[in-house]
Scaffold this motif. Structure first.
Motif, PDB file in Angstrom:
ATOM      1  N   VAL A  62      -4.293  -6.866  -3.701  1.00  0.00           N
ATOM      2  CA  VAL A  62      -3.855  -5.483  -3.545  1.00  0.00           C
ATOM      3  C   VAL A  62      -4.436  -4.831  -2.286  1.00  0.00           C
ATOM      4  O   VAL A  62      -3.685  -4.335  -1.453  1.00  0.00           O
ATOM      5  CB  VAL A  62      -4.189  -4.632  -4.796  1.00  0.00           C
ATOM      6  N   PRO A  63      -5.768  -4.826  -2.107  1.00  0.00           N
ATOM      7  CA  PRO A  63      -6.333  -3.983  -1.045  1.00  0.00           C
ATOM      8  C   PRO A  63      -5.846  -4.294   0.356  1.00  0.00           C
ATOM      9  O   PRO A  63      -5.525  -3.369   1.102  1.00  0.00           O
ATOM     10  CB  PRO A  63      -7.847  -4.220  -1.158  1.00  0.00           C
ATOM     11  N   VAL A  64      -5.746  -5.583   0.730  1.00  0.00           N
ATOM     12  CA  VAL A  64      -5.325  -5.893   2.093  1.00  0.00           C
ATOM     13  C   VAL A  64      -3.875  -5.454   2.310  1.00  0.00           C
ATOM     14  O   VAL A  64      -3.538  -4.822   3.316  1.00  0.00           O
ATOM     15  CB  VAL A  64      -5.504  -7.396   2.391  1.00  0.00           C
ATOM     16  N   ALA A  65      -3.018  -5.758   1.325  1.00  0.00           N
ATOM     17  CA  ALA A  65      -1.608  -5.402   1.457  1.00  0.00           C
ATOM     18  C   ALA A  65      -1.415  -3.890   1.448  1.00  0.00           C
ATOM     19  O   ALA A  65      -0.498  -3.362   2.071  1.00  0.00           O
ATOM     20  CB  ALA A  65      -0.801  -6.046   0.333  1.00  0.00           C
ATOM     21  N   LEU A  66      -2.310  -3.185   0.745  1.00  0.00           N
ATOM     22  CA  LEU A  66      -2.220  -1.735   0.697  1.00  0.00           C
ATOM     23  C   LEU A  66      -2.344  -1.151   2.098  1.00  0.00           C
ATOM     24  O   LEU A  66      -1.681  -0.178   2.456  1.00  0.00           O
ATOM     25  CB  LEU A  66      -3.364  -1.205  -0.183  1.00  0.00           C
ATOM     26  N   PHE A  67      -3.196  -1.766   2.918  1.00  0.00           N
ATOM     27  CA  PHE A  67      -3.402  -1.286   4.280  1.00  0.00           C
ATOM     28  C   PHE A  67      -2.321  -1.789   5.225  1.00  0.00           C
ATOM     29  O   PHE A  67      -1.910  -1.094   6.132  1.00  0.00           O
ATOM     30  CB  PHE A  67      -4.766  -1.749   4.812  1.00  0.00           C
ATOM     31  N   LEU A  68      -1.879  -3.037   5.013  1.00  0.00           N
ATOM     32  CA  LEU A  68      -1.070  -3.683   6.047  1.00  0.00           C
ATOM     33  C   LEU A  68       0.431  -3.682   5.767  1.00  0.00           C
ATOM     34  O   LEU A  68       1.215  -3.844   6.687  1.00  0.00           O
ATOM     35  CB  LEU A  68      -1.544  -5.136   6.253  1.00  0.00           C
ATOM     36  N   ALA A  69       0.849  -3.511   4.507  1.00  0.00           N
ATOM     37  CA  ALA A  69       2.274  -3.582   4.218  1.00  0.00           C
ATOM     38  C   ALA A  69       2.927  -2.233   4.500  1.00  0.00           C
ATOM     39  O   ALA A  69       2.301  -1.185   4.358  1.00  0.00           O
ATOM     40  CB  ALA A  69       2.501  -3.983   2.763  1.00  0.00           C
ATOM     41  N   ALA A  70       4.179  -2.293   4.898  1.00  0.00           N
ATOM     42  CA  ALA A  70       4.933  -1.055   5.094  1.00  0.00           C
ATOM     43  C   ALA A  70       5.194  -0.414   3.739  1.00  0.00           C
ATOM     44  O   ALA A  70       5.282  -1.110   2.736  1.00  0.00           O
ATOM     45  CB  ALA A  70       6.242  -1.362   5.800  1.00  0.00           C
ATOM     46  N   VAL A 112       1.158  -4.506  -5.109  1.00  0.00           N
ATOM     47  CA  VAL A 112       1.064  -3.156  -4.544  1.00  0.00           C
ATOM     48  C   VAL A 112       2.127  -2.254  -5.164  1.00  0.00           C
ATOM     49  O   VAL A 112       1.869  -1.086  -5.492  1.00  0.00           O
ATOM     50  CB  VAL A 112       1.204  -3.197  -3.009  1.00  0.00           C
ATOM     51  N   GLU A 113       3.316  -2.801  -5.368  1.00  0.00           N
ATOM     52  CA  GLU A 113       4.388  -2.059  -6.025  1.00  0.00           C
ATOM     53  C   GLU A 113       3.943  -1.614  -7.423  1.00  0.00           C
ATOM     54  O   GLU A 113       4.118  -0.457  -7.814  1.00  0.00           O
ATOM     55  CB  GLU A 113       5.624  -2.959  -6.113  1.00  0.00           C
ATOM     56  N   LEU A 114       3.318  -2.543  -8.171  1.00  0.00           N
ATOM     57  CA  LEU A 114       2.815  -2.200  -9.503  1.00  0.00           C
ATOM     58  C   LEU A 114       1.706  -1.158  -9.400  1.00  0.00           C
ATOM     59  O   LEU A 114       1.633  -0.229 -10.206  1.00  0.00           O
ATOM     60  CB  LEU A 114       2.241  -3.440 -10.195  1.00  0.00           C
ATOM     61  N   PHE A 115       0.840  -1.323  -8.412  1.00  0.00           N
ATOM     62  CA  PHE A 115      -0.265  -0.393  -8.184  1.00  0.00           C
ATOM     63  C   PHE A 115       0.279   1.019  -7.992  1.00  0.00           C
ATOM     64  O   PHE A 115      -0.175   1.968  -8.632  1.00  0.00           O
ATOM     65  CB  PHE A 115      -1.031  -0.849  -6.943  1.00  0.00           C
ATOM     66  N   TYR A 116       1.296   1.149  -7.138  1.00  0.00           N
ATOM     67  CA  TYR A 116       1.893   2.467  -6.907  1.00  0.00           C
ATOM     68  C   TYR A 116       2.568   2.985  -8.163  1.00  0.00           C
ATOM     69  O   TYR A 116       2.494   4.165  -8.479  1.00  0.00           O
ATOM     70  CB  TYR A 116       2.907   2.402  -5.765  1.00  0.00           C
TER      71      TYR A 116
END
Lengths: 303, 284
Positions: A240-248, A256-260
């Protein structure tokens, strides 16, 4: 086992031994009962969240509501409603995550296998330092990796006008950085147990160096490569954390989708897609067990 | 036959070094420039961000809270997980694979999904809280989101599988013959555990504790989801400072503090392991 050995001994011996054995035997069931109870408790607790997610994904809503508090567990009526309502965004995110994790796994093997060969077999000054640098990502918290790569991409953007932030390639580089040390670790562990005589024999018998590598070295390394690649896949697939910063924001990975979806508008269809992913993980696990065995996976995973 | 294996390293090393040095340099550099708001940073280099981290009670409290939570979680994981790891390492049955697989499964599934489950389990009118209320253990429903206890539970779930796998690999290095020898001489199981297994596992347990502690210091996902914006651990604060407040300098300084403390702890655990090895307390 001991009873057979004891049988021919003189009379006083066996009696004393037997009494001690029977003492032991009297204790074993209690010990066993405690162990079994302890294991049952811990594993039920450990697996309860996943079981609850799977259970509630089939649960019909008690009333028309979509917030978490309306999820009925244990389910009173079963429904596939949530599976039909999985938003397209989740399928896109799932496809993206899967593709990304696959690319990361393959690329980290391409980078990690030669690195492990060089680290275990090479002899040159400063090898320890090179090894430490290649393993460094394991030491860095993921949030720090995320923020550091974001800053790197910003700086690159200012320098050359290339925008890596929010691109798939930028995310791929971040995950590759995160995952490669796992391949180096597990392939390195297998290499250290490797008998170099095998290669010498192949070489003596006339195999070329390349052929030796392809027909002897790589097959022996296969369990290490498989578990390293699997670790790389899992690291990318669950991050989650890396993709949270780097994904559009529009093209997030599945976690990340689930996180949101949990932070913002929760919909029980998220439970349905989570269940699909859990079953996918289960299949992956069964395949792993078939190919190398879970035990081997753990053995090569420990540093 | 002596191929130059060292050359194989050139490509991977260049890639790894570029990514490591480039990224780490960039955020460390940013941490030395004060924030002016809206993502802008001042043009002059100073230590203002670090001075703020070191002096403002808010940041110190965050650092303390993160340390405190991580220590509890690491202790729980080690104490609860060690018997599991030990028995699994000794068990010779079909169940070994099944139980190990169950543990591996939890690390194959993203922690976000497990937290979904935890939230449903600990809901205000959920089964667990109803039971706790009925038993009179709690006066009010235990709130999972936004409480320190909730963050601890979430982190235990995110670290437990890893902790067990780590201790399992340690437990496997202790030869069964030692137990058998002690058992033949009449030691009870409890005594074998206390006098043989525990002392021999101690280095592994200490290193395991430090590793899990470190993992929790940097753990983001479960802390973010269960903190609910009220309990902010250091990684969550870093993410918020960076993405919500857009203060690159401050976020960089906080990240640097986290990075340095984590690396210092890792070095400490390496040193401890070396000491134990020197004292011949580690088998193999």
């Amino acid at each position: 086992m001991t009873a057979g050995h004891l049988a021919p001994q003189p009379a006083p011996g066996p009696r004393r031994q037997e009494s001690r054995l029977s003492q032991l035997a009297g204790r074993v069931p209690l010990y066993k009962a405690i162990t079994v109870a302890y294991f049952a408790t811990v594993f039920v607790l450990l697996l309860a969240p996943l079981a609850v997610v799977i259970g509630s994904s089939f649960s019909a809503p008690a009333s028309e509501g979509v917030s978490m508090s309306y999820v009925q567990f244990p389910p009173e009526r079963l429904t596939l409603k949530w599976y039909r309502e999985i938003p397209a965004a989740h399928y896109h995110a799932l496809a993206l995550s899967f593709g990304l994790a696959l690319c990361v796994a393959l690329a980290s093997c391409v980078v990690g296998v030669p690195a492990a060969l060089g680290l275990v077999r090479g002899r040159f000054p400063g090898k320890a330092l090179v090894g430490a640098i290649l393993r460094a990502p394991l030491q860095i918290p993921h949030v720090v990796i995320g923020i550091a790569f974001l800053q790197l991409y910003h700086a690159l953007g200012e320098l050359s006008g290339s925008h890596l932030q929010g691109t798939l390639f930028g995310l791929f580089l971040g995950h590759l950085f995160l995952a490669t040390p796992f391949v180096i670790g597990s392939v390195g562990a297998v290499l250290q147990r490797f008998n170099p005589r095998l290669e010498e024999a192949a070489f003596m018998l006339g195999a070329s160096r390349w052929r030796t590598l392809r027909r002897v070295t790589l097959p022996v390394l296969m369990p290490g490569i498989f578990s390293g690649g699997l670790y790389a896949f899992i690291v990318s697939f669950t991050d989650v954390p890396v993709a949270l910063f780097l994904a559009a924001s529009g093209r997030a990975t599945f976690p990340v989708e689930l996180f949101y979806s949990m932070e913002q508008d929760f919909n029980p269809s998220a439970l349905a897609s989570a269940t699909l992913v859990t079953f996918f993980a289960l299949i992956l696990l069964v395949v792993t067990q078939r190919i190398i065995g879970v035990d081997q996976l753990l053995r090569s995973g420990s540093k | 036959m002596n191929p130059r294996w060292g050359y194989w390293l050139i490509g991977p090393f260049l890639l790894g070094f570029t990514l490591l040095a480039g990224s780490q340099f960039m955020f460390l550099k940013a941490s030395f420039f004060a924030d002016l708001g809206f993502g802008k940073t001042s043009a002059t280099l100073d230590f203002s961000n670090y001075v703020r981290v070191a002096t403002e009670p808010y940041f110190l409290r965050t650092l303390w809270l993160t340390t405190y939570i991580s220590a509890i979680v690491a202790a729980v994981c080690i104490v609860v997980g060690f018997p599991i790891a030990h028995v699994l390492a000794r068990l010779r049955s079909r169940w070994t694979t099944v139980l190990l697989s169950a543990i591996v499964l939890t690390s194959f599934v993203t922690i976000v999904i497990q937290i979904f489950g935890l939230i449903i389990i600990f809901r205000g009118d959920g089964p667990v809280n109803r039971m706790l209320l009925a038993a009179g253990i709690v006066e009010q429903p235990f709130p999972l989101i936004g409480s320190v206890g909730g963050v601890v539970v979430g982190l235990v779930y995110s670290a437990f599988g890893f902790a067990v796998m780590l201790m399992y690999s340690v437990a496997r290095t202790i030869p069964v013959s030692l137990d058998e020898a002690a058992a033949i001489h009449g030691a009870t199981r409890l005594r074998i555990f206390a006098r043989i297994i525990l002392p021999l596992s101690l280095p592994g347990l200490i290193v395991g504790f430090l590793t899990v502690f470190n993992l929790c210091m940097g753990a983001f996902t479960s802390a973010a989801l269960l903190g609910g914006g009220r309990i902010l651990t250091l990684p969550v604060l870093i993410q918020r400072t960076m993405l919500l407040d857009v203060k690159y300098g401050m976020a960089g300084a906080l990240a640097a503090v986290l990075l340095v403390s984590v690396i210092a702890l890792n070095l400490a655990s390496v040193v401890i392991l070396k000491r134990f090895r020197a004292a011949r307390m580690v088998v193999s």
